[in-house]
Enzyme design. Sequence first.
Site, PDB file in Angstrom:
ATOM      1  N   VAL A 138       4.279  14.703 -37.545  1.00 25.97           N
ATOM      2  CA  VAL A 138       5.433  13.941 -37.995  1.00 25.97           C
ATOM      3  C   VAL A 138       6.246  13.610 -36.760  1.00 25.97           C
ATOM      4  O   VAL A 138       6.318  14.390 -35.811  1.00 25.97           O
ATOM      5  CB  VAL A 138       6.278  14.701 -39.039  1.00 25.97           C
ATOM      6  N   SER A 139       6.874  12.435 -36.755  1.00 21.24           N
ATOM      7  CA  SER A 139       7.485  11.921 -35.526  1.00 21.24           C
ATOM      8  C   SER A 139       8.756  12.641 -35.120  1.00 21.24           C
ATOM      9  O   SER A 139       9.103  12.709 -33.952  1.00 21.24           O
ATOM     10  CB  SER A 139       7.758  10.424 -35.672  1.00 21.24           C
TER      11      SER A 139
END
Length: 205
Positions: A10-11
């Site tokens: 996830v960023s």
Amino acid sequence: MQKKYGYIRVSTREQKEDRQMTAMIDVAVPAGHIYMDKQSGKDFERPQYRRLLHHLKHGDLLYIKSIDRLGRNYEEIQEQWRMLTKEKGIDIVVLDMPLLDTRRGKDLMGTFLSDIVLQVLSFVAENERANIRQRQAEGIAAAKARGVQFGRPPHPLPENFHQIHQDWRAKKISLKQAAAACGMAEGTFYGKAVRIEKGDKDNDQ
């Protein structure tokens, strides 16, 4: 014996990994074989990704939810795919795209079709990110045109600022003394003084 692994990215730390984690559980990846990074994919200096690469052996199987988990642009995705499948000799399954399953079509035609699909999807992933950045830039520009201000709000002026400002302009005190009296750097004091003199009411907050 082939081992199953899963990789999740996830960023940002605010984003949730639930959807990717559920997908890994659905294909029976052991909990101890799921590696997750919560940071940008701008490079591959990701601690969990490095740990995953260390454990992957020839013939193992890696699951990812979508192709863009491997990188942020076309070249990075292609590079990692080639390294994983050609150099490490593992199989990859992209759960969002069943055509990207290297266990199928091990012959020349199957490999050719898989490579074409990978190139198309890598391009689409990169193009979509470019479109998102463009829409964000356009949205910010439109908001600024409407007068929306970005960034942190200005600090309120000290109560003695206006009196000190007047004394400074009357040459009763120096710029250095005025700034010190207001607890500011000289440049900060001077900048606020000039804006006030130009009628910038925001500095009166």
